[in-house]
Design a protein around this motif. Structure first.
Motif, short mmCIF file in Angstrom:
data_model
loop_
_atom_site.label_atom_id
_atom_site.label_comp_id
_atom_site.label_asym_id
_atom_site.label_seq_id
_atom_site.Cartn_x
_atom_site.Cartn_y
_atom_site.Cartn_z
N ASP A 168 84.15 98.06 59.74
CA ASP A 168 85.40 98.17 60.48
C ASP A 168 85.34 99.45 61.29
OD1 ASP A 168 87.90 98.02 61.51
OD2 ASP A 168 88.95 98.43 59.62
N ASN A 169 85.06 99.30 62.57
CA ASN A 169 84.92 100.47 63.43
C ASN A 169 86.21 100.83 64.14
OD1 ASN A 169 82.22 100.58 62.77
ND2 ASN A 169 81.65 99.17 64.40
N ALA A 170 87.32 100.23 63.75
CA ALA A 170 88.58 100.46 64.45
C ALA A 170 89.27 101.74 64.01
CB ALA A 170 89.51 99.27 64.23
N THR A 171 88.87 102.32 62.90
CA THR A 171 89.54 103.52 62.41
C THR A 171 88.53 104.65 62.24
OG1 THR A 171 89.21 102.87 60.11
CG2 THR A 171 91.26 102.17 61.16
N GLY A 172 89.01 105.86 62.24
CA GLY A 172 88.17 107.03 61.97
C GLY A 172 87.22 107.33 63.12
N ASN A 173 86.23 108.17 62.83
CA ASN A 173 85.24 108.53 63.84
C ASN A 173 84.30 107.36 64.05
OD1 ASN A 173 86.29 111.07 64.06
ND2 ASN A 173 84.97 111.91 62.47
N PHE A 174 84.05 107.01 65.29
CA PHE A 174 83.19 105.88 65.59
C PHE A 174 81.84 106.39 66.05
CE2 PHE A 174 81.48 102.89 68.75
CZ PHE A 174 81.24 101.82 67.90
N THR A 175 80.79 105.92 65.43
CA THR A 175 79.43 106.20 65.85
C THR A 175 78.80 104.88 66.25
OG1 THR A 175 79.27 108.02 64.28
CG2 THR A 175 77.21 107.15 65.16
N LYS A 176 78.31 104.80 67.46
CA LYS A 176 77.71 103.55 67.93
C LYS A 176 76.40 103.32 67.20
CE LYS A 176 76.23 101.14 72.03
NZ LYS A 176 76.06 101.18 73.47
N VAL A 177 76.29 102.15 66.58
CA VAL A 177 75.08 101.79 65.85
C VAL A 177 74.52 100.52 66.49
CG1 VAL A 177 74.15 101.05 63.62
CG2 VAL A 177 75.97 102.75 63.70
N ALA A 178 73.25 100.58 66.87
CA ALA A 178 72.62 99.39 67.46
C ALA A 178 72.58 98.29 66.41
CB ALA A 178 71.22 99.72 67.94
N GLN A 179 73.12 97.14 66.75
CA GLN A 179 73.15 96.00 65.83
C GLN A 179 71.83 95.25 65.90
OE1 GLN A 179 75.81 95.29 63.69
NE2 GLN A 179 76.32 97.34 64.40
N ARG A 180 71.56 94.47 64.86
CA ARG A 180 70.34 93.66 64.81
C ARG A 180 70.72 92.19 64.92
NH1 ARG A 180 65.53 96.08 63.54
NH2 ARG A 180 65.69 98.30 63.09
N LEU A 181 69.97 91.46 65.72
CA LEU A 181 70.20 90.04 65.92
C LEU A 181 69.03 89.26 65.32
CD1 LEU A 181 72.17 88.04 67.45
CD2 LEU A 181 70.34 87.88 69.12
N PRO A 182 69.29 88.37 64.36
CA PRO A 182 68.21 87.56 63.80
C PRO A 182 67.63 86.61 64.85
CG PRO A 182 70.11 87.59 62.33
CD PRO A 182 70.55 88.18 63.63
N VAL A 183 66.30 86.59 64.94
CA VAL A 183 65.58 85.72 65.86
C VAL A 183 64.63 84.87 65.01
CG1 VAL A 183 63.95 85.63 67.79
CG2 VAL A 183 65.69 87.43 67.70
N ARG A 184 64.76 83.56 65.14
CA ARG A 184 63.90 82.66 64.35
C ARG A 184 62.61 82.41 65.13
NH1 ARG A 184 65.20 77.45 60.73
NH2 ARG A 184 63.20 76.43 60.93
N ILE A 185 61.48 82.62 64.42
CA ILE A 185 60.16 82.48 65.01
C ILE A 185 59.42 81.38 64.27
CG2 ILE A 185 57.96 83.63 65.41
CD1 ILE A 185 59.63 86.27 65.57
N ALA A 186 59.01 80.35 65.00
CA ALA A 186 58.21 79.27 64.42
C ALA A 186 56.76 79.73 64.34
CB ALA A 186 58.32 78.01 65.27
N ILE A 187 56.09 79.39 63.25
CA ILE A 187 54.70 79.80 63.03
C ILE A 187 53.79 78.65 63.43
CG2 ILE A 187 53.02 80.55 61.31
CD1 ILE A 187 55.43 81.68 59.71
#
Length: 193
Positions: free
Chosen positions: A145-164
């Motif tokens: 919940d980034n709506a309160t307090g000090n906000f620090t931008k954190v790069a989010q991770r997106l899952p990517v499905r890789i077929a083998i």
């Protein structure tokens, strides 16, 4: 003649009474037939229920694969929703969690190379199959919940499905949960996650 007429009137009344009795018997047969039809339907329903119960004694896997973490014994009674075993499907894929800053230029179908920490010296090939519809934090049990307090931008991770790709040696050494390093060639620039 009077006696014959009286006898005929009595015979007529007797015949009319017999007709009424026959009508009542017919009504009883109709009601009885409805009861018998209901009994037949109840028996058919019992047979269907018995077939369902019999089918519930057999457990089939939804996909082909290898069994693991079996937590049930032969003959054991189980309730609906109980986890009996884990199955590892024959299809293999990787879920690579790329930072949102690494996604530029990536698209489905691009070739991927990766190494596995558990198999040193081996390199594998695959391709980007699809991207998750949201970042991993959106599916977390406790969402940030980034709506309160000090906000620090954190790069989010997106899952990517890789077929083998399936025509590679040492694929049998791959197992769920292994750590991998994935490289995607995005037309000259390498993304790494």
């Amino acid at each position: 003649a009077h006696a014959a007429r009286d006898q005929a009137v009595a015979a007529l009344a007797q015949a009319e009474a017999a007709v009424e009795v026959a009508k009542q018997d017919l009504q009883s047969v109709i009601v009885g037939r409805g009861t018998l039809d209901a009994a037949v339907e109840a028996a058919r329903a019992a047979v269907r229920l018995a077939r369902i119960d019999l089918d519930n004694t057999r457990i089939t896997a939804p996909v082909d694969g290898r069994m693991g973490e079996i937590g049930v014994r032969l003959g054991q009674y189980v309730t609906a929703g109980t986890q009996l075993a884990a199955i590892v499907p024959a299809d293999r894929w990787i879920i690579a969690n790329f930072k949102e800053t690494q996604l530029s230029g990536m698209r489905p179908g691009q070739p991927v190379s990766f190494t596995v920490d558990a198999l040193p010296g081996q390199s594998f090939r695959g391709r980007i199959e699809r991207f998750s519809p949201a970042t991993g934090s959106e599916f977390a049990v406790l969402k940030p919940d980034n709506a309160t307090g000090n906000f620090t931008k954190v790069a989010q991770r997106l899952p990517v499905r890789i077929a083998i790709d399936g025509d590679q040696p040492a694929l049998d050494g791959l197992a769920p949960g292994l750590s991998v390093v994935v490289r995607v060639d995005t037309e000259g620039g390498a993304g790494r996650g």
